[in-house]
Design a protein around this motif. Structure first.
Motif, PDB file in Angstrom:
ATOM      1  N   ASP A  51       3.580   1.942   8.368  1.00  8.33           N
ATOM      2  CA  ASP A  51       2.510   2.848   7.918  1.00  8.33           C
ATOM      3  C   ASP A  51       1.577   2.098   6.977  1.00  8.33           C
ATOM      4  O   ASP A  51       1.996   1.149   6.287  1.00  8.33           O
ATOM      5  N   GLY A  52       0.316   2.539   6.924  1.00  8.98           N
ATOM      6  CA  GLY A  52      -0.646   1.865   6.063  1.00  8.98           C
ATOM      7  C   GLY A  52      -0.210   1.818   4.605  1.00  8.98           C
ATOM      8  O   GLY A  52      -0.343   0.787   3.937  1.00  8.98           O
ATOM      9  N   ALA A  53       0.323   2.962   4.089  1.00  7.74           N
ATOM     10  CA  ALA A  53       0.742   2.998   2.685  1.00  7.74           C
ATOM     11  C   ALA A  53       1.910   2.056   2.433  1.00  7.74           C
ATOM     12  O   ALA A  53       1.977   1.380   1.398  1.00  7.74           O
ATOM     13  N   VAL A  54       2.837   1.958   3.399  1.00  2.00           N
ATOM     14  CA  VAL A  54       3.985   1.057   3.246  1.00  2.00           C
ATOM     15  C   VAL A  54       3.519  -0.393   3.299  1.00  2.00           C
ATOM     16  O   VAL A  54       3.969  -1.240   2.508  1.00  2.00           O
ATOM     17  N   ASP A  55       2.615  -0.697   4.239  1.00  2.50           N
ATOM     18  CA  ASP A  55       2.101  -2.055   4.376  1.00  2.50           C
ATOM     19  C   ASP A  55       1.392  -2.503   3.092  1.00  2.50           C
ATOM     20  O   ASP A  55       1.589  -3.625   2.605  1.00  2.50           O
ATOM     21  N   ALA A  56       0.559  -1.598   2.530  1.00  2.00           N
ATOM     22  CA  ALA A  56      -0.148  -1.933   1.295  1.00  2.00           C
ATOM     23  C   ALA A  56       0.823  -2.127   0.132  1.00  2.00           C
ATOM     24  O   ALA A  56       0.664  -3.049  -0.677  1.00  2.00           O
ATOM     25  N   ALA A  57       1.851  -1.255   0.039  1.00  6.62           N
ATOM     26  CA  ALA A  57       2.836  -1.384  -1.037  1.00  6.62           C
ATOM     27  C   ALA A  57       3.609  -2.686  -0.907  1.00  6.62           C
ATOM     28  O   ALA A  57       3.895  -3.361  -1.909  1.00  6.62           O
ATOM     29  N   ALA A  58       3.973  -3.073   0.332  1.00  5.82           N
ATOM     30  CA  ALA A  58       4.685  -4.336   0.549  1.00  5.82           C
ATOM     31  C   ALA A  58       3.832  -5.515   0.081  1.00  5.82           C
ATOM     32  O   ALA A  58       4.329  -6.450  -0.572  1.00  5.82           O
ATOM     33  N   TYR A  59       2.538  -5.481   0.410  1.00  8.06           N
ATOM     34  CA  TYR A  59       1.635  -6.544  -0.042  1.00  8.06           C
ATOM     35  C   TYR A  59       1.588  -6.622  -1.563  1.00  8.06           C
ATOM     36  O   TYR A  59       1.678  -7.707  -2.152  1.00  8.06           O
ATOM     37  N   ARG A  60       1.451  -5.456  -2.222  1.00  4.82           N
ATOM     38  CA  ARG A  60       1.361  -5.454  -3.687  1.00  4.82           C
ATOM     39  C   ARG A  60       2.654  -5.967  -4.331  1.00  4.82           C
ATOM     40  O   ARG A  60       2.619  -6.647  -5.360  1.00  4.82           O
ATOM     41  N   ILE A  61       3.791  -5.637  -3.737  1.00  2.00           N
ATOM     42  CA  ILE A  61       5.062  -6.109  -4.296  1.00  2.00           C
ATOM     43  C   ILE A  61       5.144  -7.632  -4.195  1.00  2.00           C
ATOM     44  O   ILE A  61       5.525  -8.321  -5.156  1.00  2.00           O
ATOM     45  N   VAL A  62       4.761  -8.199  -3.043  1.00  2.00           N
ATOM     46  CA  VAL A  62       4.754  -9.657  -2.894  1.00  2.00           C
ATOM     47  C   VAL A  62       3.744 -10.276  -3.857  1.00  2.00           C
ATOM     48  O   VAL A  62       4.016 -11.303  -4.500  1.00  2.00           O
ATOM     49  N   GLN A  63       2.579  -9.661  -3.986  1.00  2.00           N
ATOM     50  CA  GLN A  63       1.541 -10.178  -4.884  1.00  2.00           C
ATOM     51  C   GLN A  63       2.039 -10.231  -6.324  1.00  2.00           C
ATOM     52  O   GLN A  63       1.877 -11.239  -7.024  1.00  2.00           O
ATOM     53  N   GLU A  64       2.657  -9.129  -6.786  1.00  2.00           N
ATOM     54  CA  GLU A  64       3.138  -9.100  -8.170  1.00  2.00           C
ATOM     55  C   GLU A  64       4.279 -10.091  -8.374  1.00  2.00           C
ATOM     56  O   GLU A  64       4.370 -10.746  -9.421  1.00  2.00           O
ATOM     57  N   ALA A  65       5.166 -10.205  -7.365  1.00  2.00           N
ATOM     58  CA  ALA A  65       6.277 -11.149  -7.485  1.00  2.00           C
ATOM     59  C   ALA A  65       5.764 -12.587  -7.590  1.00  2.00           C
ATOM     60  O   ALA A  65       6.254 -13.378  -8.418  1.00  2.00           O
ATOM     61  N   LEU A  66       4.783 -12.954  -6.762  1.00  2.00           N
ATOM     62  CA  LEU A  66       4.216 -14.306  -6.838  1.00  2.00           C
ATOM     63  C   LEU A  66       3.439 -14.515  -8.138  1.00  2.00           C
ATOM     64  O   LEU A  66       3.425 -15.621  -8.682  1.00  2.00           O
ATOM     65  N   THR A  67       2.808 -13.454  -8.629  1.00  2.00           N
ATOM     66  CA  THR A  67       2.124 -13.561  -9.924  1.00  2.00           C
ATOM     67  C   THR A  67       3.120 -13.907 -11.024  1.00  2.00           C
ATOM     68  O   THR A  67       2.852 -14.756 -11.882  1.00  2.00           O
TER      69      THR A  67
END
Length: 386
Positions: A291-307
């Motif tokens: 789902d779009g909301a799940v896909d966006a949340a997955a991206y944000r989680i990876v982004q914050e983890a790499l940050t």
């Protein structure tokens, strides 16, 4: 200070006044008719008629007292010997008001007392039983029953209306609470987005800024790439911030997320590599499976983890993996940095990741990785609500 009367108060007083006039006139007309030709339609009898009507004015505040005084007045009236007025007629409004006020037992007891006393008096006078049961008793019972039934009916309708009004107020309050909760959730979502976007961008800019400053005059090409990475990162962030501002100005609209999803993770990986961290990525989730909301949340989680890897871990290597498992998408971001020693307490980024996952029905955990560094694990449903 005089408190102005409301429209409802005026209406009630008007109704009571009409009832009072109606009772007084009805009793007075019967007195004047003097159907038994007693010849005792005297001024005192009309004073009783006026008294019965006057009592009605207090029927809302003191219904039981009004009923009691009315019944007593009827008995006194007949003891004095004035023309018959019917045992129930003067008490009709009092019986109705007592039943309407919820004192049904009082109304029934008073009505029964009036009927029994009237029947006893007529039998004592020697009236024929057929007259008693076919007319007098039937009339009195009908009047008493009708008055009490009407009072109960009005009370039932009023209570039903009040119940509907209370239910309406509860529904309105619940709708207001839901709207406020939705606004709160929207603000929290936007706050998490801003934190993730700005935090990641500043981390990338800071790292590449250091690279550029060290490479100037030594490796112009490396400095140029670092400055270019800063420009590209800032440009992308400005687009996201403008979309977020539009969402704030128009509540209820979704920000334009563009290509944000797991498909955009390679750009995050490339930025981290440019910053000096060797990142490997294994994305084993087919396109359009989430789902779009799940896909966006997955991206944000990876982004914050790499940050966090760039800002806190001091790691040289990191890995990102996303795969489908048991009807959910499992995400893992690990590094070989300082591990949990770099995290004194969960910051807004880690808490934000957990909140994102919880909203979708998933979860995020973090701690020491197998290599001794830091690890973030997330499990999200493939579909929202599944």
């Amino acid at each position: 200070m005089t408190v102005p009367a409301t429209e409802a108060d005026v209406d009630q007083r008007l109704v009571d006044a009409l009832f009072a006039v109606g009772v007084s006139l009805a009793v007075a007309v019967v007195i004047a008719a003097d159907l038994d030709e007693t010849g005792r339609a005297e001024p005192g009898a009309y004073l009783f008629a006026l008294a019965f009507g006057t009592l009605v004015l207090a029927r809302r505040r003191l219904p039981r007292l009004v009923l009691g005084l009315t019944v007593l007045g009827i008995f006194v009236y007949y003891m004095v010997g004035y023309p018959p007025i019917g045992i129930a007629l003067p008490a009709v409004v009092a019986l109705y008001s007592t039943a309407e006020a919820g004192h049904t037992r009082w109304a029934v007891a008073a009505g029964a007392l009036l009927v029994v006393v009237a029947a006893t008096a007529l039998i004592h006078e020697g009236r024929p039983l057929d007259y008693l049961f076919s007319y007098e008793l039937l009339t009195n019972v009908a009047l008493v029953a009708a008055a009490i039934a009407l009072g109960l009916s009005v009370r039932a309708r009023r209570e039903a209306r009040e119940h509907q009004e209370r239910l309406h107020r509860v529904l309105v309050a619940e709708q207001h609470r839901q709207v406020q909760q939705q606004l709160h959730d929207e603000r929290m979502r936007i706050a998490r987005d801003l934190h993730d976007v700005v935090g990641h961008t500043l981390s990338v800019i800071a790292v590449h800024g250091n690279v550029a400053s060290e490479a100037i005059a030594r490796d112009d090409e490396a400095a140029r790439r670092a400055v270019q990475q800063i420009a590209e990162t800032a440009s992308g962030t400005m687009r996201e911030l403008r979309a977020t501002v539009r969402a704030l100005r128009e509540p209820g609209t979704e920000p334009e997320r563009g290509a944000l999803g797991l498909s955009a993770v390679p750009q995050l990986v490339a930025a981290a590599r440019e910053a000096g961290v060797e990142v490997t990525a294994r994305l084993e989730v087919p396109d359009h499976r989430l789902d779009g909301a799940v896909d966006a949340a997955a991206y944000r989680i990876v982004q914050e983890a790499l940050t966090n890897v760039l800002r806190h871990s001091g790691a040289r290597h990191a890995s990102v993996r996303a795969r489908l498992r048991d009807g959910a998408v499992a995400i893992a971001v690990t590094d070989d940095g300082r591990g949990t020693t770099a995290v004194t307490r969960p910051g807004a980024g880690l808490v934000g990741m957990q909140e994102r996952a919880a909203v979708l029905g998933g979860q995020v955990t973090f701690g020491t990785s197998d290599e001794g560094g830091f690890a973030v694990h997330a499990v999200l449903p493939v579909r929202v609500g599944s």
